[in-house]
Design a protein around this motif. Structure first.
Motif, short mmCIF file in Angstrom:
data_model
loop_
_atom_site.label_atom_id
_atom_site.label_comp_id
_atom_site.label_asym_id
_atom_site.label_seq_id
_atom_site.Cartn_x
_atom_site.Cartn_y
_atom_site.Cartn_z
N ASN A 232 -6.05 -49.50 -52.01
CA ASN A 232 -6.69 -50.53 -52.83
C ASN A 232 -7.92 -51.13 -52.14
OD1 ASN A 232 -4.76 -50.17 -54.82
ND2 ASN A 232 -3.45 -51.81 -54.05
N SER A 233 -7.84 -51.27 -50.81
CA SER A 233 -8.93 -51.93 -50.09
C SER A 233 -10.12 -50.99 -49.85
CB SER A 233 -8.43 -52.49 -48.76
OG SER A 233 -7.94 -51.44 -47.94
N GLY A 235 -10.78 -48.07 -51.52
CA GLY A 235 -11.35 -47.67 -52.79
C GLY A 235 -11.55 -46.17 -52.92
N ALA A 236 -12.48 -45.82 -53.86
CA ALA A 236 -12.66 -44.41 -54.22
C ALA A 236 -13.22 -43.57 -53.08
CB ALA A 236 -13.58 -44.31 -55.44
#
Length: 256
Positions: A232-233, A235-236
């Motif tokens: 989540n932190s 990211g992509a």
């Protein structure tokens, strides 16, 4: 006086030697083999011998399945067999079961009789043993696409993170390790970097003096961070075809 035919004396002598060898062969009591042919859970002889693939400890199938209802650790060495589904990492050990049946007289017949009585007392049909005819090829008809049953193996929703573990190398002075053959792993998002490190240590057979550094992108990860938190932190940019990519290297611990 006639001499014996040529070779008869040597043949008789060799027969006596063979007989003496058989007589001199040591006979060990069955109790010497108990650690290898008895289940550590029920203390009886192995029935449907089933082995944990992570540590190779073997138990009765019914015993280990019942054990995994309330624990995900091996009863013998306490290793975590699987984070959420330990039954995925057990396999039948038919060779060991055949050895047990040959070493313990009447065990197979007794087990078969108990199974027949179990089904008879409950009014159920007794399952027939599977017989495979040697040398006879088995021809399987091709099923229609619509009739092919779905796989019984479904990935549970708890295993919601797919990892790609990329090895970047080892510091000079570290050479005693095995290659990581299993780079793709599906785990729970609640698992931490510490769990990933332990997995790498076990698969690569690393010593205690070797330190594993795990990196995601440009971030050196701490042991307490969960995979879901990292995903989540970061990211992509940390994902590759839906996989969370973690790079790891082997270093020597810094000496203060």
């Amino acid at each position: 006086m006639t001499s014996p035919p040529y070779g008869s004396a040597s043949h008789e002598g060799s027969t006596n030697i063979q007989d003496s060898d058989l007589e001199d062969e040591p006979k060990l009591p069955l109790s010497n083999f108990y650690p290898y042919i008895r289940c550590a859970l029920c203390c009886g002889f192995l029935i449907d011998a089933t082995t944990i693939t992570e540590c190779l400890h073997t138990f009765c199938k019914s015993c280990i399945v019942k054990h995994f209802f309330h624990s995900n650790r091996c009863p013998t060495c306490s290793i975590i067999v699987h984070q959420t589904q330990p039954l995925y990492n057990i396999r039948p050990d038919r060779q060991l079961q055949d050895i047990v049946y040959k070493m313990v007289p009447y065990l197979e017949e007794s087990e078969r009789e108990q199974m027949c009585n179990f089904y008879k007392n409950r009014g159920l049909e007794i399952p027939k043993p599977v017989m495979v005819s040697p040398g006879v090829p088995v021809v399987l008809r091709r099923q229609k696409k619509d009739c092919i049953p779905q796989s019984a193996f479904n990935i549970p929703p708890e295993l919601d993170v797919s990892l790609l573990l990329e090895f970047v190398g080892a510091e000079e002075g570290i050479s005693d390790y095995k290659p990581l053959e299993r780079r793709y792993v599906r785990v729970s998002g609640d698992a931490t970097i510490r769990h990933v490190e332990l997995f790498i240590r076990r698969k690569m057979e690393l010593g205690p003096t070797c330190q594993v550094d795990v990196v995601c992108g440009d971030h050196l990860l701490d042991h307490y961070q969960s995979l879901k938190e990292i995903q989540n932190s970061v990211g992509a940019e940390a994902l590759q075809d839906g996989l969370l990519v973690l790079h790891f290297g082997l270093v020597l611990p810094s000496q203060s």
